[in-house]
Write a protein that holds these residues in place. Structure first.
Motif, short mmCIF file in Angstrom:
data_model
loop_
_atom_site.label_atom_id
_atom_site.label_comp_id
_atom_site.label_asym_id
_atom_site.label_seq_id
_atom_site.Cartn_x
_atom_site.Cartn_y
_atom_site.Cartn_z
N ARG A 360 -11.05 -4.53 -8.76
CA ARG A 360 -9.97 -5.52 -8.81
C ARG A 360 -8.77 -4.99 -9.58
N GLY A 361 -9.01 -4.11 -10.54
CA GLY A 361 -7.91 -3.58 -11.34
C GLY A 361 -7.47 -2.19 -10.93
N GLN A 362 -7.92 -1.74 -9.73
CA GLN A 362 -7.59 -0.39 -9.30
C GLN A 362 -6.60 -0.43 -8.14
N ASP A 363 -5.95 0.69 -7.93
CA ASP A 363 -5.00 0.85 -6.83
C ASP A 363 -5.48 2.00 -5.94
N THR A 364 -5.42 1.79 -4.63
CA THR A 364 -5.91 2.79 -3.69
C THR A 364 -5.17 4.12 -3.84
N ALA A 365 -3.85 4.04 -4.01
CA ALA A 365 -3.07 5.27 -4.15
C ALA A 365 -3.48 6.04 -5.40
N ALA A 366 -3.79 5.30 -6.48
CA ALA A 366 -4.23 5.97 -7.70
C ALA A 366 -5.57 6.66 -7.50
N ILE A 392 -9.40 -0.18 -26.26
CA ILE A 392 -10.11 -0.53 -25.04
C ILE A 392 -10.18 -2.05 -24.93
N PRO A 393 -9.63 -2.63 -23.87
CA PRO A 393 -9.70 -4.09 -23.74
C PRO A 393 -11.15 -4.54 -23.62
N ALA A 394 -11.42 -5.76 -24.09
CA ALA A 394 -12.79 -6.29 -24.08
C ALA A 394 -13.34 -6.35 -22.67
N THR A 395 -12.51 -6.70 -21.71
CA THR A 395 -12.97 -6.81 -20.32
C THR A 395 -13.48 -5.46 -19.82
N LEU A 396 -12.70 -4.41 -20.04
CA LEU A 396 -13.12 -3.09 -19.59
C LEU A 396 -14.35 -2.61 -20.35
N ILE A 398 -16.82 -4.52 -21.41
CA ILE A 398 -17.97 -5.21 -20.82
C ILE A 398 -18.32 -4.61 -19.46
N LEU A 399 -17.27 -4.41 -18.63
CA LEU A 399 -17.52 -3.83 -17.30
C LEU A 399 -18.06 -2.41 -17.42
N GLY A 400 -17.54 -1.65 -18.38
CA GLY A 400 -18.03 -0.29 -18.58
C GLY A 400 -19.48 -0.26 -19.01
N ALA A 401 -19.86 -1.20 -19.89
CA ALA A 401 -21.26 -1.26 -20.32
C ALA A 401 -22.17 -1.61 -19.16
N CYS A 402 -21.76 -2.56 -18.34
CA CYS A 402 -22.57 -2.93 -17.16
C CYS A 402 -22.65 -1.77 -16.18
N PHE A 403 -21.54 -1.05 -16.01
CA PHE A 403 -21.54 0.11 -15.12
C PHE A 403 -22.50 1.18 -15.64
N ALA A 404 -22.51 1.40 -16.94
CA ALA A 404 -23.41 2.41 -17.52
C ALA A 404 -24.87 2.03 -17.31
N THR A 466 -17.59 8.81 -11.05
CA THR A 466 -16.92 7.54 -10.81
C THR A 466 -16.57 6.84 -12.12
N GLY A 467 -17.49 6.89 -13.08
CA GLY A 467 -17.22 6.26 -14.37
C GLY A 467 -16.06 6.90 -15.11
N ILE A 468 -15.97 8.23 -15.05
CA ILE A 468 -14.86 8.92 -15.71
C ILE A 468 -13.53 8.51 -15.09
N ARG A 469 -13.48 8.49 -13.76
CA ARG A 469 -12.24 8.10 -13.08
C ARG A 469 -11.84 6.66 -13.40
N THR A 470 -12.83 5.79 -13.46
CA THR A 470 -12.54 4.36 -13.56
C THR A 470 -12.26 3.92 -14.98
N PHE A 471 -13.07 4.36 -15.93
CA PHE A 471 -12.99 3.82 -17.28
C PHE A 471 -12.41 4.78 -18.32
N TRP A 472 -12.40 6.06 -18.00
CA TRP A 472 -11.98 7.04 -19.00
C TRP A 472 -10.61 7.64 -18.66
N ALA A 473 -10.47 8.11 -17.44
CA ALA A 473 -9.24 8.79 -17.05
C ALA A 473 -8.49 8.01 -16.00
N SER A 474 -8.49 6.68 -16.12
CA SER A 474 -7.81 5.85 -15.13
C SER A 474 -6.32 6.15 -15.13
N LEU A 475 -5.70 6.17 -13.94
CA LEU A 475 -4.28 6.48 -13.79
C LEU A 475 -3.39 5.27 -14.01
#
Length: 543
Positions: A360-366, A392-396, A398-404, A466-475
């Motif tokens: 929901r917080g990602q962009d296809t071009a990114a 790190i926002p609380a939302t990310l 929580i999502l990052g913990a669930c992803f892990a 996928t985790g690195i792209r999404t939660f660590w090195a997001s564009l």
């Protein structure tokens, strides 16, 4: 069989969602709150009923509880059969249903008409398929769940969803045609479609008719293998599951297990040790088909750039592992496979729900730019502004913990149930007869263990990337807006996986009891064919 009110609960998992789905058709689509309440209450009641039925099945074992519809005795009447395996599948279905419905309350129920009605009919078809005791009604319930899944896979429209949905519909319609052909051949040879009666008649089939019998069983098996997603009949599954709405994809995690359940039930009932000349029929095909599916799935996991497709290929890895375990035809391996089935289904369902929140917080071009940077290195790094020191926002978080946690479960690392499940499987393959009695390990055994380990390695690579792209090195710095009602189902499913780890001992003892009853089907057969009619009840069957 007593006619106490608890005995009538056996038919409740079929009647309750049917009544709930039909009642919602009486209300206008604008009354979404009322429909959502009816649907959610129905799912919660189903969970309570399923847990009660699990207790009943465990208490009645090794016999099965049989419900005679119309009070007609088997094999002439319609029967519902409750044993430990069917009770386990009912509980698993109800848990996923509640999680999917709660998640859908946020917004997905408004994306198309009659969502809750179709969802309840899907539950009716699933529960009926797990409870039915004859192949004809298995076909009926199979069609009910497929017809409902056609509506759900297209829920929310969109060109990608429609394209993938049409492929899904076409392929499953072909599987339904094979189902009918296979059932017709079995009936033509044996003269019955009651599963318990078939188990008694198959060993007695004349040698000149046995080829026709096995041809019918093979065609029937292909129909179920399509549903299970076996390679090379699985190309439709990852795109369809990835394109489906998040709550739909989560409940679809159990659909592939319908094919697994039926293959496990029928192969051991019809072609177990008591199958006569056809004993062991198809087991090698299940073993090698399962291993090929694992190999195809792990390659797909490594190649997937989108999380939806990664989850879809994870479904194939799960199905392939279960099919190969069934093909090994050993009670200890089957018990480990059942534990793995519960753990992987919960984890994959949670992952499908989580994907929608993360993307929901990602962009296809990114995402495209991220893949380009990974492929070509530092050349494109200057195109992205570096941000340092951001909290790190609380939302990310929580999502990052669930992803892990989802990643740990899919990989099979401790301390969650995925590790226990894979450890049990590998240990059973190497020592199927129990501790202290070493077994000869065949090449196929080594191959399967290697594929199980490689599937975990591929999941680790893909999930880490996928985790690195999404939660660590997001564009991008956009934080998705996530509601508590959306995070709660994901966290609940992951908590159940943790609970499965903590209670691994009791859970595994139950799985071992299920496996032992499957490999000693005489109790099931005697319970169905010997179930007495209820005395004193009027009706066609009671006269």
């Amino acid at each position: 069989m007593t006619a106490g009110w608890l005995h009538h609960l056996i038919i409740a998992p079929v009647l309750l969602p049917l009544a709930a789905g039909a009642s919602m058709l009486l209300f206008d689509e604008r009354r979404r709150a009322l429909k959502a309440t009816i649907s959610l209450v129905s799912a919660i009641l189903l969970l309570g009923i399923a847990v009660t039925l699990m207790g009943m099945a465990d208490a009645a074992a090794p016999a099965a509880s049989v419900y005679l519809l119309g009070n007609w005795p088997a094999p002439f009447g319609i029967v519902l059969v409750l044993d430990r395996l069917s009770a386990l599948m009912l509980v698993l279905t109800s848990v996923l249903a509640i999680a999917s419905l709660v998640f859908a309350l946020a917004r997905w129920q408004r994306m198309g008409p009659h969502f809750h009605t179709i969802f309840q009919l899907l539950l009716m078809g699933l529960n009926g398929a797990f409870l039915t005791g004859d192949l004809f009604n298995l076909f009926v319930f199979f069609e009910v769940l497929l017809a409902s899944s056609y509506g759900l896979v297209l829920h929310g429209s969109g060109p990608t969803r429609v394209k993938a949905g049409l492929h899904y519909i076409a392929f499953n319609l072909a599987a339904s045609a094979l189902f009918l052909i296979g059932v017709s051949l079995l009936y033509g040879v044996t003269g019955t479609l009651n599963m318990a009666d078939l188990a008694q008649r198959i060993p007695l089939v004349a040698p000149e008719d046995r080829m026709l019998l096995e041809a019918g069983a093979a065609i029937l098996g292909i129909a179920f293998l399509v549903k299970a997603g076996v390679w090379p009949l699985s190309f439709w599954l990852p795109p369809a599951y990835a394109a489906a709405a998040a709550p739909v994809a989560a409940i679809f995690a159990i659909l592939s297990k319908v094919g697994i359940y039926i293959l496990m039930r029928l192969s051991l009932l019809f072609f177990g040790e008591g199958g006569g000349a056809s004993a062991g029929f198809g087991s090698q095909w299940l073993l090698f088909g399962g291993m090929a599916t694992i190999a195809f799935g792990l390659i797909g996991v490594l190649a997937s750039q989108a999380m939806g497709r990664l989850a879809g290929y994870s479904v194939l890895v799960s199905s392939g592992t279960l099919l190969a375990a069934i093909g090994l035809d050993n009670a200890a391996i089957t018990s480990g496979a059942l534990f793995y089935m519960v753990s992987s289904t919960l984890a994959i369902a949670a992952f499908f729900l989580l994907i929608e929140l993360v993307e929901r917080g990602q962009d296809t071009a990114a995402n495209v730019l991220a893949v380009t940077m990974e492929a070509y290195g530092d050349e494109y790094e200057d195109a992205v502004d570096e941000e340092v020191g951001l909290a790190i926002p609380a939302t990310l978080a929580i999502l990052g913990a669930c992803f892990a946690v989802c990643g740990i479960l899919l990989i099979g690392l401790p301390p969650f149930s995925g590790f226990i499940a894979k450890f049990l499987l590998i240990a059973s393959i190497f020592n199927p007869a129990g501790l202290g009695k070493p077994a000869d390990i065949s090449l196929s055994d080594w191959t399967l263990v290697t594929l199980i380990i490689l599937s975990g390695l591929s999941a680790m690579i893909a999930m880490t990337r996928t985790g690195i792209r999404t939660f660590w090195a997001s564009l991008e710095g956009k934080v998705p807006r996530v509601l508590v009602i959306e995070v709660a189902p994901v966290a609940s499913l992951l908590f159940l996986c943790l609970l499965l780890t903590i209670q691994a001992g009791p859970a595994m003892r139950y799985m071992e009891a299920v496996s032992q009853s499957l490999y000693a089907p005489q109790g099931y057969i005697d319970s169905v064919l010997g179930a007495p009619r209820v005395a004193g009840e009027e009706g066609e069957g009671g006269r």
